[in-house]
Write an enzyme that holds these catalytic residues in place. Structure first.
Site, mmCIF file in Angstrom:
data_model
loop_
_atom_site.group_PDB
_atom_site.id
_atom_site.type_symbol
_atom_site.label_atom_id
_atom_site.label_comp_id
_atom_site.label_asym_id
_atom_site.label_seq_id
_atom_site.Cartn_x
_atom_site.Cartn_y
_atom_site.Cartn_z
ATOM 1 N N TYR A 143 0.864 -1.186 0.000
ATOM 2 C CA TYR A 143 0.000 0.000 0.000
ATOM 3 C C TYR A 143 0.897 1.231 0.000
ATOM 4 C CZ TYR A 143 -3.514 3.390 1.561
ATOM 5 O OH TYR A 143 -4.351 4.468 1.660
ATOM 6 N N THR A 146 2.537 7.062 1.515
ATOM 7 C CA THR A 146 3.508 8.051 1.980
ATOM 8 C C THR A 146 4.536 8.383 0.901
ATOM 9 O OG1 THR A 146 3.276 7.271 4.249
ATOM 10 C CG2 THR A 146 5.260 8.521 3.743
ATOM 11 N N SER A 152 1.446 12.721 6.417
ATOM 12 C CA SER A 152 0.132 12.965 7.013
ATOM 13 C C SER A 152 -0.775 13.779 6.099
ATOM 14 C CB SER A 152 0.304 13.688 8.356
ATOM 15 O OG SER A 152 1.005 12.878 9.271
ATOM 16 N N GLU A 438 0.579 5.477 9.633
ATOM 17 C CA GLU A 438 -0.896 5.494 9.536
ATOM 18 C C GLU A 438 -1.480 6.725 10.207
ATOM 19 O OE1 GLU A 438 -1.828 3.569 7.408
ATOM 20 O OE2 GLU A 438 -0.063 2.284 7.440
#
Length: 685
Positions: A143, A146, A152, A438
């Site tokens: 996945y 980033t 973020s 995350e």
């Protein structure tokens, strides 16, 4: 010792004596923590399988280099797939087995992120296609969200997916180095495909980040696909995640079919028309899943550290003197067990209650997530915002308190805690990055703050009933801003309704304070710490509410009623240690508690510690981790920590004959100069 019992034997006697003090059925508690006898037996079958699989033995990784660890874990990932086929495991079984191993591998995020995201965000047709390939092991995924310069701030990601109407394709491109995908688990050496988060560009206009399945390496020869630059980012802090291939990737106009965009909630037609989702937060579903998993695993990671620390502090004796236990047959005067010191109990026992609280809250959060996904499949989105906020707040709280707690456990081991053989260093190294992946914790806390402010406005301005997640805001409707008044059995600090009221009032008043700060003109960018306090208060309320609910259910349970008293004590300990230790400032600053009452609350806190202390070993045994899983010389179940530590050190390659010879030769190059051999003889050195 004059009685003939050695200090090493006394350690084993001490831990067995501690087990005999347990006042509740430990096996029943194990069933409770693992959600039933049947599931407990399944977990124990996994333990038996683990013991037969040398590739999963963590102790053998200790003296390997990082690339050796990664290569070994790649083979372990292959063995995991073989075991899954041999035993007919479903996805949940395989995940449970992986969790018992304790370390990740290059396929961990394949199953924890790649597959769930496709199932969540992909159409049924896409899911059938890609998950079918996954089951054949033809596709290994990761996945990729980033980027080197953005983590973020997902909205600012720079990787683009531009639709080409002529060819009916998306063109995936990395505009510059800052947009390189970075820190992606499974990308470094393993994956063949990635779910890539990229800006959707239609007719020159960005529609925001969307998800696309992009080939990374050839299924035939595993070489990078044309236009893809990919590799491993190298060792991480504290040696953590050494068995996971966190990687980087850049895309040079890589073309993929339009159908490779995950289109369950939003999609692009053949003509290039964009159909938006019915809810702008539907893409949060996959992120919520990962945060739920972090909370679920966080309690168990802290539990491992607590087991090690409490066991070792039980068998470790320092200072003072006391008669040996009569049951040991030892008449000698012994040093004092470290666990009996109040300072050690204050440090470790609240962490024990924290682990229990995190475990049960994670279980219930996972249940709520399952219900959410069932609802989303039917187009029901009303529960998404509050579960998103709950997962954010609990992820922040669990990772912050958990990481701090694991490190406190290490320090409680004294000097031996700094040895890799304590086992706690590896637990910390694996868990601490969850504070930033995350979703950075401080950024997530702002999302929590925004949601609670919106709910607050509805309560104050419109008298609107808040969502169940923030039901504590209704305490503001009583119109009081005075400290809680204690007195009488119904207003005792040990009354669970009182404790919940205290935690709710504190959270609500922090929300009011944040609203006033913003109304006074302070910009949002200047209230980060207020959001942080609200986030932790919200999570601490949620955990207490869950523990109180569990405690009440146990009292009327036909199966688990014998656990009710000790779970109630753990609930009290969690609440009182939060008030008296970790969050005292906000309880006082909001005038939820009067300073004059704090002394009496602390007295209840000390009494609760004393009540829990005899059950400490039983409560840690109930987690049901084997020595194999703990991988700790100091936390061995039989209490023979020093013998285990000595044995572990003997495996050091430096202590072999070959290792000694190597260093002897190196050191002789320093000492055997200037006629030092003759000098040593004449000087009688």
């Amino acid at each position: 010792m004059s009685s003939g019992i050695s200090e090493l034997d006394q350690m084993a006697l001490d831990i067995e004596e501690a087990r005999r003090q347990t006042t509740f059925p430990v096996e029943l508690m194990t069933y409770y923590l693992h959600q039933g006898k049947q599931n407990t037996e399944k977990q124990r079958e996994f333990q038996r399988i683990l013991l037969k699989e040398p590739l999963f033995e963590q102790a053998t990784y200790t003296f390997l280099s990082r690339d050796e660890r990664l290569y070994r874990s790649t083979n372990a990932a292959k063995r995991l797939l073989e075991l899954s086929n041999e035993h007919g495991w479903n996805d949940e079984d395989r995940e449970d087995f992986q969790n018992r191993i304790g370390t990740g591998n290059p396929l961990t995020l394949h199953f924890q992120a790649f597959v769930p995201v496709i199932n969540t965000i992909g159409t049924p047709e896409q899911s059938r296609k890609w998950i079918g390939a996954v089951k054949r092991h033809a596709v290994l995924g990761c996945y990729a969200q980033t980027e080197l310069a953005h983590g973020s701030n997902v909205l600012a990601l720079k990787t683009t997916a531009t639709f080409d109407r002529i060819t009916d394709e998306f063109v995936i491109n990395t505009p510059d180095l800052t947009a390189a995908k970075w820190l992606i688990g499974g990308l470094g050496v393993a994956c063949t495909h990635a779910v890539v988060q990229a800006q959707l560009i239609l007719a020159g206009k960005s529609r925001g980040p969307h998800l696309f399945i992009v080939p990374i390496r050839s299924i035939e020869d595993h070489k990078p696909m044309k236009g893809v630059t990919v590799g491993d980012i190298g060792p991480k802090a504290y040696g953590g995640f050494a068995t996971v291939d966190n990687g980087y990737a850049m895309f040079d106009n890589v073309r993929i079919p339009r159908e490779n965009m995950l289109m369950r909630f939003s999609h692009v037609t053949r003509e290039g028309l964009y159909i938006p989702p019915i809810h702008d937060k539907l893409s949060y579903g996959s992120m919520v899943r990962i945060r739920v998993d972090i909370v679920k695993s966080g309690g168990w990671q802290l539990a491992k550290a607590v087991i090690i620390a409490i066991r070792y502090c039980t068998i470790r004796r320092q200072f003072g003197g006391q008669p040996a236990s009569p049951s040991s047959g030892n008449k000698a005067t012994l040093e004092t067990q470290v666990m009996s010191y109040s300072g050690v109990q204050h440090r470790l026992l609240p962490l024990l209650s924290l682990a229990y609280g995190c475990i049960v809250t994670g279980q219930d959060l996972a249940r709520d997530y399952g219900e959410l996904m069932d609802g989303l499949a039917k187009g029901e989105t009303e529960n998404l915002p509050q579960l998103h906020v709950s997962s954010c707040a609990l992820k922040v709280w669990c990772t912050r308190r958990g990481a701090d707690g694991i490190e406190e456990c290490r320090k409680a081991l004294g000097g031996h805690g700094y040895s890799i053989f304590s086992g706690i260093a590896d637990i910390f190294a694996i868990f601490v990055p969850a504070n930033t992946y995350e979703g950075d914790n401080y950024v997530l806390s702002q999302q929590v703050g925004r949601y609670i402010l919106k709910q607050l406005q509805g309560v104050i301005k419109n008298g609107k009933v808040p969502s169940p997640t923030v039901s504590y805001l209704e305490t503001l409707l009583d119109g009081t801003d005075n400290p809680f008044v204690f007195g009488g059995p119904d207003a005792s600090v040990l009354n669970h309704d009182v404790l919940l009221t205290l935690f709710g009032r504190r959270a609500a008043r922090l929300a009011v304070d944040l609203a006033k700060q913003l109304e006074s003109g302070r910009p949002w960018s200047d209230v980060n710490m207020e959001c942080w306090n609200i986030c932790l208060a919200h999570a601490e309320y949620a955990v207490l509410k869950q523990m109180i609910s569990r405690s009440a259910l146990l009292e009327s349970s036909s199966e688990y009623a014998p656990l009710a008293n000790v779970i109630r004590q753990l609930t009290n300990l969690y609440a009182l240690s939060t008030i008296c230790e970790t969050s005292t400032a906000t309880f006082l600053s909001t005038l939820t508690i009067a300073p004059a009452d704090l002394g009496a609350i602390q007295a209840h806190y000390r009494a609760t510690l004393a009540n829990i202390a005899p059950n400490a070993i039983g409560l840690t045994d109930a987690f049901d981790f084997t020595d194999f899983e703990l991988n700790s010389a100091l936390g061995v179940k039989n209490g023979r920590a020093y013998e285990a530590l000595w044995a572990a050190v003997q495996n050091n390659p430096i202590n072999t004959e070959e290792g000694r010879q190597k260093f002897q030769n190196a050191v002789k190059k320093i000492t055997n100069v200037n006629d030092n051999i003759e000098f040593s003889k004449t000087s009688k050195l």
